[in-house]
Design a protein around this motif. Structure first.
Motif, PDB file in Angstrom:
ATOM      1  N   ALA A  69       0.452  -1.060   0.310  1.00 39.28           N
ATOM      2  CA  ALA A  69      -0.344  -0.220  -0.136  1.00 39.28           C
ATOM      3  C   ALA A  69       0.624   1.367  -0.106  1.00 39.28           C
ATOM      4  O   ALA A  69       2.166   1.689   0.847  1.00 39.28           O
ATOM      5  N   SER A  70       0.770   1.964  -0.778  1.00 44.37           N
ATOM      6  CA  SER A  70       0.819   3.721  -0.853  1.00 44.37           C
ATOM      7  C   SER A  70       2.943   2.934  -1.126  1.00 44.37           C
ATOM      8  O   SER A  70       3.950   3.790  -0.947  1.00 44.37           O
ATOM      9  N   LYS A  71       2.448   2.223  -2.301  1.00 43.34           N
ATOM     10  CA  LYS A  71       4.128   1.870  -2.377  1.00 43.34           C
ATOM     11  C   LYS A  71       4.522   1.032  -3.496  1.00 43.34           C
ATOM     12  O   LYS A  71       3.289   0.623  -4.693  1.00 43.34           O
ATOM     13  N   LEU A  72       5.272   0.794  -4.673  1.00 47.13           N
ATOM     14  CA  LEU A  72       5.676   0.304  -5.516  1.00 47.13           C
ATOM     15  C   LEU A  72       6.775  -0.373  -5.503  1.00 47.13           C
ATOM     16  O   LEU A  72       7.857  -0.169  -5.349  1.00 47.13           O
ATOM     17  N   LEU A  73       7.005  -1.619  -6.363  1.00 43.24           N
ATOM     18  CA  LEU A  73       7.901  -2.662  -6.163  1.00 43.24           C
ATOM     19  C   LEU A  73       8.321  -2.865  -7.762  1.00 43.24           C
ATOM     20  O   LEU A  73       7.007  -2.647  -8.456  1.00 43.24           O
ATOM     21  N   HIS A  74       9.493  -2.183  -7.582  1.00 39.74           N
ATOM     22  CA  HIS A  74       9.837  -2.834  -9.362  1.00 39.74           C
ATOM     23  C   HIS A  74      11.044  -3.936  -9.819  1.00 39.74           C
ATOM     24  O   HIS A  74      11.704  -3.780  -8.463  1.00 39.74           O
ATOM     25  N   PHE A  85       9.809   1.829  -4.130  1.00 41.26           N
ATOM     26  CA  PHE A  85       9.675   2.875  -4.116  1.00 41.26           C
ATOM     27  C   PHE A  85       8.634   3.552  -2.752  1.00 41.26           C
ATOM     28  O   PHE A  85       7.137   2.682  -2.810  1.00 41.26           O
ATOM     29  N   LYS A  86       8.945   4.311  -1.966  1.00 38.43           N
ATOM     30  CA  LYS A  86       7.473   4.706  -1.367  1.00 38.43           C
ATOM     31  C   LYS A  86       6.924   5.901  -1.309  1.00 38.43           C
ATOM     32  O   LYS A  86       8.016   7.034  -2.072  1.00 38.43           O
ATOM     33  N   VAL A  87       5.472   6.462  -1.619  1.00 35.37           N
ATOM     34  CA  VAL A  87       5.092   7.099  -2.355  1.00 35.37           C
ATOM     35  C   VAL A  87       4.171   7.706  -1.186  1.00 35.37           C
ATOM     36  O   VAL A  87       3.125   7.215  -0.988  1.00 35.37           O
ATOM     37  N   GLN A  88       3.956   8.725  -1.053  1.00 38.72           N
ATOM     38  CA  GLN A  88       3.111   9.388  -0.494  1.00 38.72           C
ATOM     39  C   GLN A  88       1.819  10.149  -1.310  1.00 38.72           C
ATOM     40  O   GLN A  88       1.947  10.118  -2.112  1.00 38.72           O
ATOM     41  N   PRO A  89       0.481   9.558  -0.898  1.00 33.90           N
ATOM     42  CA  PRO A  89      -0.678  10.178  -1.659  1.00 33.90           C
ATOM     43  C   PRO A  89      -0.609  11.326  -2.561  1.00 33.90           C
ATOM     44  O   PRO A  89      -0.109  12.406  -2.077  1.00 33.90           O
ATOM     45  N   HIS A  90       0.162  11.934  -4.025  1.00 38.23           N
ATOM     46  CA  HIS A  90      -1.016  12.645  -4.524  1.00 38.23           C
ATOM     47  C   HIS A  90       0.776  13.423  -4.577  1.00 38.23           C
ATOM     48  O   HIS A  90       1.110  14.498  -4.726  1.00 38.23           O
ATOM     49  N   LYS A  91       1.853  12.630  -3.856  1.00 40.81           N
ATOM     50  CA  LYS A  91       2.892  13.219  -4.440  1.00 40.81           C
ATOM     51  C   LYS A  91       4.072  12.514  -5.295  1.00 40.81           C
ATOM     52  O   LYS A  91       3.905  11.085  -4.678  1.00 40.81           O
ATOM     53  N   PRO A  92       4.624  13.068  -6.301  1.00 41.57           N
ATOM     54  CA  PRO A  92       5.958  11.960  -6.910  1.00 41.57           C
ATOM     55  C   PRO A  92       6.719  11.488  -6.191  1.00 41.57           C
ATOM     56  O   PRO A  92       7.311  12.193  -4.777  1.00 41.57           O
ATOM     57  N   ILE A  93       6.804  10.058  -7.149  1.00 41.25           N
ATOM     58  CA  ILE A  93       8.192   9.397  -6.589  1.00 41.25           C
ATOM     59  C   ILE A  93       9.720  10.153  -6.036  1.00 41.25           C
ATOM     60  O   ILE A  93       9.754  10.810  -7.048  1.00 41.25           O
ATOM     61  N   LYS A  94      10.198  10.405  -4.682  1.00 42.08           N
ATOM     62  CA  LYS A  94      11.715  10.847  -5.316  1.00 42.08           C
ATOM     63  C   LYS A  94      12.561   9.488  -5.099  1.00 42.08           C
ATOM     64  O   LYS A  94      12.925   8.462  -4.250  1.00 42.08           O
ATOM     65  N   GLU A  95      13.482   9.696  -5.483  1.00 44.51           N
ATOM     66  CA  GLU A  95      14.496   8.594  -5.882  1.00 44.51           C
ATOM     67  C   GLU A  95      15.243   8.385  -3.937  1.00 44.51           C
ATOM     68  O   GLU A  95      15.788   7.291  -3.758  1.00 44.51           O
TER      69      GLU A  95
END
Length: 109
Positions: A69-74, A85-95
């Protein structure tokens, strides 16, 4: 929704729930890489993405919780790397928010 996408030897998997991160949060700037018809897919790539989706579904159905949830497994099969990659809702991924969960070269750990 348990989302997956694949191209060449890499793929992405995520658990998308209401009020959480959405596809636009993960892909603010869509890469111009072409499509699967032009670039192809290595045959194990969709199988691995589907296996990760099924695992996430089983986890959610049995525990009510999601590990993505709120993560993208690549994953990248060419380099045998899996990253979350952890992602906050409605904010872009930061390296710098990248969390490497496995990086295997030349065999299993």
């Amino acid at each position: 929704w348990i989302y997956a996408s694949v191209i060449r030897s890499s793929g992405d998997v995520s658990f998308i729930k209401p009020g959480g991160s959405c596809l636009e949060c993960f892909y603010r700037k869509m890469p111009k890489t072409g499509n699967n018809a032009e670039l192809g897919i290595i045959s194990p790539t969709p199988t691995i993405a589907a296996s990760l989706q099924v695992n996430e579904a089983i986890r959610f159905l049995t525990t009510g919780k999601s590990g993505l949830a709120s993560k993208l497994l690549h994953f990248n099969l060419r380099t045998n790397e899996f990253k979350i990659f952890k992602v906050q809702p409605h904010k872009p991924i930061k390296e710098e928010e990248e969390e490497v969960i496995a990086g295997v070269e030349g065999g299993a750990e």
